[in-house]
Each structure stands twice: as C-alpha cells, then as structure tokens.
Design an enzyme around this catalytic site. Structure first.
Site, PDB file in Angstrom:
ATOM      1  N   ASP A 295      31.873  29.559  27.925  1.00  0.00           N
ATOM      2  CA  ASP A 295      30.504  29.124  28.259  1.00  0.00           C
ATOM      3  C   ASP A 295      29.518  29.346  27.110  1.00  0.00           C
ATOM      4  OD1 ASP A 295      31.017  31.876  28.777  1.00  0.00           O
ATOM      5  OD2 ASP A 295      29.272  32.017  30.088  1.00  0.00           O
TER       6      ASP A 295
ATOM      7  N   GLU B  42      31.223  33.755  31.292  1.00  0.00           N
ATOM      8  CA  GLU B  42      31.216  35.172  30.935  1.00  0.00           C
ATOM      9  C   GLU B  42      29.789  35.687  30.800  1.00  0.00           C
ATOM     10  OE1 GLU B  42      30.865  38.763  28.982  1.00  0.00           O
ATOM     11  OE2 GLU B  42      30.256  36.942  27.980  1.00  0.00           O
TER      12      GLU B  42
HETATM   13 ZN    ZN Z   1      27.264  36.632  24.759  1.00  0.00          ZN
HETATM   14 ZN    ZN Z   2      30.316  36.639  24.184  1.00  0.00          ZN
END
Ligand code: ZN
Ligand code: ZN
Length: 395
Positions: A77, A135
C-alpha cells in the site's frame, strides 16, 4: 545461489517498482496493485489465492522434495501524500504516493516468485509468498490474511523493509523486540463549568486534566521495569473558551509505545486506574477510550542468528545490529504466530536523492537495495530448507 542470477532479475525489479510507484493505491484500495501481482504470478506459472483478507495475494510454489513451508512477505500500500520528487517515475495519482517503499517490497517478492518458480526441483517443501495490503493503517492487512489461512502450515517467515535511514549496502536486524507497539488513548474529563471568579461553585476540568498529565508521567518512571523502554505521551490537551470561564470539559489524547506485551498490558491498566482516580480526586468524572494498535515486533533469536550468518556471507552486503526503533509494523502479527525475522535493508544514498525519511513527500530509495533484499531473502529461504529437518531439539 549466485549473485549473477539475482542480478538478472534486477532490471525487471526496477521496471516494476517504477510502474507501481507511478500508480500508487491507498491502504485497503489496492485493487490494481493486487491485479498486477496476480498477473505476474500467473505468467510465472505460480499457483495462487487472490482476495485473501481483502486485496491480499498468496503465491504457492511447491518444490519437488519434501520439506518445510517458508513464507516471505511484502506489503503493497501507499500513503495519502503528494509526491514532490522530480523523477520520471513520480506518482501519477494526485495526493497518493509510495512514500514508504512498499512498491519496492512488492517488486522484490515478484522477482522471487519468478526465481523460485524456475527452481522447483531444488525446493524442499514450499515457498509461500504473502503479498499483503494495508500495512500503513491500523488495523491493517496482516490479521485478515492470517484469519483467512495465509499462515496455515508455515514453519518460518521472513520480511524486509527497504530503509533509507541506513546506507545502501547495509542490512540490519536484532534478536527479540525490534519495533514498538503503538496504542492510542483519549480521555474526556467532565467537571462543572462556572464563573472564573467563583471556583468554589465549580469542578474545574482544567485542573483535573493538568493533574492527570502529571500523574501519567509516573507510569513509565515508577511502574514499568526500568530495563524495558516505554513511552507515554500526551500529545493534545483541549479545554475551555475564554479566560474567565471555568471549563466544564477537557479532552486529552496520547500515545503509548513499548517493546513487550507485559509492559503494554501494565501501562494500559495503570492508565485506566490513574485516569479514574485522578479525576475523582478532583470531584470530576472521566471516560477513557483505549485503542490498541500494532503489537511489538519480536524477532526469533535463532532466525535472527540465521540472518546474520547467511547475509554476512553475501558479497557487497554488510550486516549490523540495529537498536530497537519506535515505528510499528504489522509484520509483528506473523511473528506472534510463527518464528521468523524482520530485516531493515539499507536504501539510503544521498547521491541518488534517497536521503529523505519514510513518509516524506520527497521520499525515494536507492533501487540497488532491492537486489540486496532479494539476495538476503533467497539466502534465508534456501538455508532454512537446507538445514531442514533441524537436529532434534530437546524433548
Ligand atoms: Zn510506512
Ligand atoms: Zn513501510
């Protein structure tokens, strides 16, 4: 595994990383990235599961010999940041940018998919490739993938973060706790407002809140083991309107960082107790909202030793022991379930503009680091498979 074999993968890693860099997607919205990954895996003839825990993709490469299941993970991401670089591969999406290097992680793991898919006759067991979404926001993508079976049967897991604070050519890790947990909390203190000149008719939420800020300082200094690093910070304190009105309400917000679950649980309990009793000692009431974030990231000792052993033998890569760092990382959830190691792979190089911190609008990385990351992950996986089965451990 020769350095040359991985160097063949390098141009395509750069090409894919730059493609992803131009087309970043925010956490939980990685549909195109996920489709891009699935396309490469399909062309490489890698069996896969898509839509695992949202946009996650799991690649499965079974070897022709029996053995363990070795998982390798990349996140995918981007962040809500406007890209301010001047490169031909800068983000083409306004306000969205790969400012943490997850595009590089994805490109590395795709190269490994092709590498291992071409060597099934040498694989003992299975290589499991986890392409993980989301994440950067908590709760992130690791837990949903785990809940949908991504870790089932896995014996060991390795992951890397390309890391600009470390110079390219260096790779770092540490046994035990390496990255902090991150929890947030919000306190509302409710007193009784009134005239600034008649405090005896009021319950002053500002006085109660101020006392609370000071009382909270005693948690780290008096309750937590001094050998365990921890932070309790109040970052925001809002109350009142004008100088001659006693504020009825006050709101505080803070963050907690630490490196083990014992301290983390202790701090959470102590905050609840201190909030309740401090407010009541001033005649006020208080409510606490405590929002757990990612747990501490704890590397397995043996697997970290394996990292230092195998990466230390790779030409052109220097290893170093890192101090624990305060950013959080949801790789921690995998390490709560299976042994493994998370590695920071140096990607900093001022000569190539890779000198900005992660999450900076001018963030970039020295792409050579992708080659280092690929060689380290291959070496770890191959070493683990070679040493399997491990000598029988103590009964
Ligand atoms: Zn990051
Ligand atoms: Zn990262």
């Amino acid at each position: 595994m020769g350095r040359g074999e991985v160097e063949q993968l390098y141009p395509v890693m750069v090409e894919r990383r730059r493609y992803l860099h131009r087309h970043p997607e925010l956490s939980f919205k990685e549909q195109e990235t996920s489709a891009f990954i699935a396309d490469v895996l399909q062309k490489a003839g890698v069996e896969m599961r898509t839509k695992v825990g949202g946009n996650g993709v799991v690649g499965i490469i079974k070897g022709s010999l029996p053995g363990p299941v070795v998982a390798l993970r990349a996140d995918m991401d981007a962040l809500p940041i406007q890209d301010e670089k001047n490169t031909d591969y800068k983000s083409e999406v306004p306000g969205v940018m790969h400012a943490c290097g997850h595009d590089g992680h994805t490109a590395v793991l795709l190269a490994l998919a092709e590498y291992f898919a071409g060597r099934r006759d040498l694989i003992r067991g299975e290589i499991r490739l986890l392409f993980q979404p989301a994440e950067e926001v908590c709760p992130g993508g690791a837990l949903p993938m785990i809940n949908e079976g991504a870790l089932d049967g896995v014996d060991v897991i390795y992951g890397v973060h390309l890391w600009t604070p470390i110079p390219v050519g260096t790779a770092a890790s540490a046994p035990g706790p390496m990255m902090a947990s991150t929890d947030e909390f919000f306190v509302d203190i409710h007193g009784r407002g009134g005239h600034g000149g008649m405090p005896h008719k009021t319950i002053d939420s500002v006085v109660a809140g101020s006392a609370l800020v000071m009382q909270l300082q005693s948690i780290v200094s008096r309750s937590v083991n001094p050998l365990d690093p921890a932070v309790v910070t109040i970052g925001s304190f809002h109350a009142g309107t004008v100088q001659n009105v006693i504020a009825e309400r006050c709101r505080l917000a803070g963050t907690v960082r630490c490196f083990n679950e014992t301290s983390r649980e202790l701090i959470r309990e102590r905050i609840a107790s201190v909030v309740e009793h401090t407010a009541s000692s001033y005649g006020a009431s208080a409510s606490l909202e405590y929002v757990p974030g990612y747990p501490p990231l704890v590397n397995d000792n043996e697997e970290t030793a394996r990292f230092f052993k195998v990466a230390g033998g790779l030409e052109g890569i220097k290893t170093e022991l890192t101090q624990p760092i305060m950013p959080a990382e949801d790789f921690a959830y995998y390490l709560q379930r299976v042994p493994g190691c998370f590695i920071l792979v140096g990607a900093g190089n001022p000569e190539k503009g890779a000198e900005y911190p992660h999450h900076h609008p001018k963030f970039d990385l020295d792409e050579e680091a992708m080659g280092h990351a690929a060689r380290i992950l291959i070496a770890l996986a191959e070493n683990y498979m070679q040493e399997w089965p491990q000598p029988a451990s103590a009964e």
